[in-house]
Design a protein around this motif. Sequence first.
Motif, mmCIF file in Angstrom:
data_model
loop_
_atom_site.group_PDB
_atom_site.id
_atom_site.type_symbol
_atom_site.label_atom_id
_atom_site.label_comp_id
_atom_site.label_asym_id
_atom_site.label_seq_id
_atom_site.Cartn_x
_atom_site.Cartn_y
_atom_site.Cartn_z
ATOM 1 N N TRP A 21 6.765 61.405 29.236
ATOM 2 C CA TRP A 21 7.921 61.098 29.939
ATOM 3 C C TRP A 21 7.997 59.561 30.148
ATOM 4 O O TRP A 21 6.944 58.990 30.422
ATOM 5 N N SER A 22 8.867 58.910 29.716
ATOM 6 C CA SER A 22 9.136 57.630 30.097
ATOM 7 C C SER A 22 10.411 57.672 31.261
ATOM 8 O O SER A 22 11.504 58.178 31.073
ATOM 9 N N VAL A 23 9.878 57.052 32.417
ATOM 10 C CA VAL A 23 10.946 57.173 33.599
ATOM 11 C C VAL A 23 11.265 56.220 34.242
ATOM 12 O O VAL A 23 10.753 55.117 34.326
ATOM 13 N N SER A 24 12.834 56.313 34.558
ATOM 14 C CA SER A 24 13.184 55.100 35.078
ATOM 15 C C SER A 24 14.218 55.611 36.459
ATOM 16 O O SER A 24 14.142 56.897 36.556
ATOM 17 N N THR A 25 14.633 54.674 37.359
ATOM 18 C CA THR A 25 15.240 54.924 38.613
ATOM 19 C C THR A 25 16.588 54.608 38.317
ATOM 20 O O THR A 25 16.732 53.221 38.441
ATOM 21 N N LEU A 26 17.824 55.253 38.994
ATOM 22 C CA LEU A 26 18.801 54.986 39.122
ATOM 23 C C LEU A 26 19.058 54.291 40.644
ATOM 24 O O LEU A 26 18.407 54.527 41.603
ATOM 25 N N PRO A 27 19.934 52.907 40.557
ATOM 26 C CA PRO A 27 20.077 52.446 42.065
ATOM 27 C C PRO A 27 20.898 53.383 42.812
ATOM 28 O O PRO A 27 21.590 54.356 42.616
ATOM 29 N N GLY A 28 20.272 53.317 44.189
ATOM 30 C CA GLY A 28 20.920 54.267 45.192
ATOM 31 C C GLY A 28 19.945 55.483 45.224
ATOM 32 O O GLY A 28 19.930 56.068 46.152
ATOM 33 N N GLU A 29 19.148 55.791 44.127
ATOM 34 C CA GLU A 29 18.327 56.775 44.223
ATOM 35 C C GLU A 29 18.733 58.058 44.614
ATOM 36 O O GLU A 29 18.474 58.668 45.375
ATOM 37 N N PRO A 30 19.975 58.577 43.949
ATOM 38 C CA PRO A 30 20.341 59.818 44.243
ATOM 39 C C PRO A 30 19.633 61.105 43.614
ATOM 40 O O PRO A 30 18.800 60.780 42.942
ATOM 41 N N SER A 31 19.663 62.152 44.231
ATOM 42 C CA SER A 31 18.985 63.256 44.004
ATOM 43 C C SER A 31 20.007 63.965 42.694
ATOM 44 O O SER A 31 21.059 64.528 43.077
ATOM 45 N N ILE A 32 19.312 64.024 41.568
ATOM 46 C CA ILE A 32 20.385 64.574 40.376
ATOM 47 C C ILE A 32 19.786 65.888 40.243
ATOM 48 O O ILE A 32 18.684 66.278 40.284
ATOM 49 N N ARG A 33 21.011 66.836 39.979
ATOM 50 C CA ARG A 33 20.809 68.215 40.041
ATOM 51 C C ARG A 33 21.357 68.817 38.801
ATOM 52 O O ARG A 33 21.388 70.327 38.412
ATOM 53 N N ALA A 34 22.081 68.103 38.016
ATOM 54 C CA ALA A 34 22.797 68.776 36.852
ATOM 55 C C ALA A 34 22.942 67.921 35.701
ATOM 56 O O ALA A 34 23.158 66.532 35.808
ATOM 57 N N ILE A 35 22.721 68.277 34.529
ATOM 58 C CA ILE A 35 22.958 67.517 33.222
ATOM 59 C C ILE A 35 24.008 68.686 32.339
ATOM 60 O O ILE A 35 23.689 69.565 32.148
ATOM 61 N N HIS A 310 14.338 68.006 38.307
ATOM 62 C CA HIS A 310 14.933 69.299 39.040
ATOM 63 C C HIS A 310 15.679 70.061 37.841
ATOM 64 O O HIS A 310 15.952 70.900 37.557
ATOM 65 N N VAL A 311 15.941 69.268 36.761
ATOM 66 C CA VAL A 311 17.063 69.680 35.812
ATOM 67 C C VAL A 311 16.460 68.970 34.338
ATOM 68 O O VAL A 311 16.001 67.901 34.464
ATOM 69 N N VAL A 312 16.749 69.847 33.236
ATOM 70 C CA VAL A 312 16.293 69.016 31.805
ATOM 71 C C VAL A 312 17.434 69.678 30.834
ATOM 72 O O VAL A 312 17.814 70.750 31.051
ATOM 73 N N MET A 320 16.003 65.175 28.180
ATOM 74 C CA MET A 320 16.121 64.309 29.265
ATOM 75 C C MET A 320 16.070 65.167 30.586
ATOM 76 O O MET A 320 16.704 66.221 30.636
ATOM 77 N N ALA A 321 15.490 64.609 31.422
ATOM 78 C CA ALA A 321 15.236 65.317 32.595
ATOM 79 C C ALA A 321 15.629 64.255 33.865
ATOM 80 O O ALA A 321 15.595 63.270 33.781
ATOM 81 N N ALA A 322 16.012 64.854 35.075
ATOM 82 C CA ALA A 322 16.260 64.084 36.270
ATOM 83 C C ALA A 322 15.892 64.869 37.611
ATOM 84 O O ALA A 322 15.898 66.039 37.560
ATOM 85 N N GLY A 323 15.856 64.055 38.450
ATOM 86 C CA GLY A 323 15.554 64.757 39.650
ATOM 87 C C GLY A 323 15.559 63.939 41.040
ATOM 88 O O GLY A 323 16.618 63.025 41.043
ATOM 89 N N ALA A 324 14.870 64.002 42.095
ATOM 90 C CA ALA A 324 14.957 63.349 43.151
ATOM 91 C C ALA A 324 14.864 61.853 43.296
ATOM 92 O O ALA A 324 14.192 61.494 42.030
ATOM 93 N N ARG A 325 15.412 61.059 44.014
ATOM 94 C CA ARG A 325 15.104 59.604 44.117
ATOM 95 C C ARG A 325 15.487 58.896 42.765
ATOM 96 O O ARG A 325 15.027 58.011 42.488
ATOM 97 N N GLY A 326 16.665 59.560 42.245
ATOM 98 C CA GLY A 326 17.203 58.747 41.154
ATOM 99 C C GLY A 326 16.359 58.786 39.841
ATOM 100 O O GLY A 326 16.683 58.056 38.845
ATOM 101 N N ARG A 327 15.546 59.793 39.952
ATOM 102 C CA ARG A 327 14.360 59.653 38.669
ATOM 103 C C ARG A 327 15.129 60.281 37.402
ATOM 104 O O ARG A 327 15.454 61.359 37.495
ATOM 105 N N VAL A 328 15.035 59.537 36.367
ATOM 106 C CA VAL A 328 15.543 59.871 35.041
ATOM 107 C C VAL A 328 14.529 59.839 33.950
ATOM 108 O O VAL A 328 13.868 58.682 33.652
ATOM 109 N N GLY A 329 14.096 60.965 33.275
ATOM 110 C CA GLY A 329 12.995 60.925 32.323
ATOM 111 C C GLY A 329 13.520 61.267 30.868
ATOM 112 O O GLY A 329 14.391 62.184 30.771
#
Length: 334
Positions: A21-35, A310-312, A320-329
Amino acid sequence: MKNGLLLLVFTLRSVALCGQWSVSTLPGEPSIRAIDASGSHNIWISGSNGGIFVTADGGQTWENRCPEEFSHLDFRGIAVLADSVVVAMSAGDGSEGRAVVIKTTDKGRTWRKVLEKNEKGVFFDTIRFKSPWTGYLLGDPIDAFPYLLKTVDAGETWVRVGNLPEINDGEASFAASNSCITTSGDNVWFHTQNRIFHSFNSGEYWQVHNSLFLKGASQGIFGIFAIDPYTLIAVGGNYLPHKEPVLQYAHSGSGGQAWYTSKEYWKVGLTECVGVFGAKKHLISVGTDGSALSRDGGFTWKPLDNESFHVVKCFGNTCMAAGARGRVGIIKPE
């Protein structure tokens, strides 16, 4: 209707690495639940703090297109019906004005509310479309039956589905990864903590089947995924800290009537979502305790790492996956 948008554009300096995984963080660190997406050129993700983000370059840059008036909501579900048409579902108590669905037809430049439920106890869990016109929305039960809504006009109007089997005491679904509903052709499935509700004719008639998962306030099934009209994968666990093993994976080859698992998939942790990648349709799962791969249609799973998502969703050989604290992988599993 306010037209002000949270037009935050930012770059995620990440490259999809093979098997990592290559992981980055969205500003504001939202918890992402859907793609959801209409293709790798038009990917949308959503979550807390008014998070409705879109990327047109595979996740290198993102723009938050949530209207300011909805920036306080937790958008745990999103459905992309066409390149310019998207609906987003907010999870929260209806009596607090949080059970809301909004829609855009111009790629998020403007939005309007198409559904709002104000009854106390209404709480939306998942939104899923089987075509650009026909979709389903599942919420927590508020009476003796599951709370399932259906639209046949691209989300403009919603009607509660009848003829459903009764719900059991304490039975509900988890708004974890927008994965409580899955479809294949005219087949529709949704789940509670331990049961699978199935319709083979788009919701006109329903059957209910038991699974191998145990029901609990914080444990059970967290996502169900149709590989074809007969093959289903269910994933779950317990979202609270725990020491006792709980079921993570189960496989059905009979449309949900019978389920298979192995004792090695009873373990501590939580698995929430599954994606399908590559020409051979291999599977990748994600959860708060790590990701795993299956190269035999979900019968067996091999741990990949302990990255928390949380989601892929996958596009060709890239996921692409995303989850808590704005993490996108981003990853290329093969």
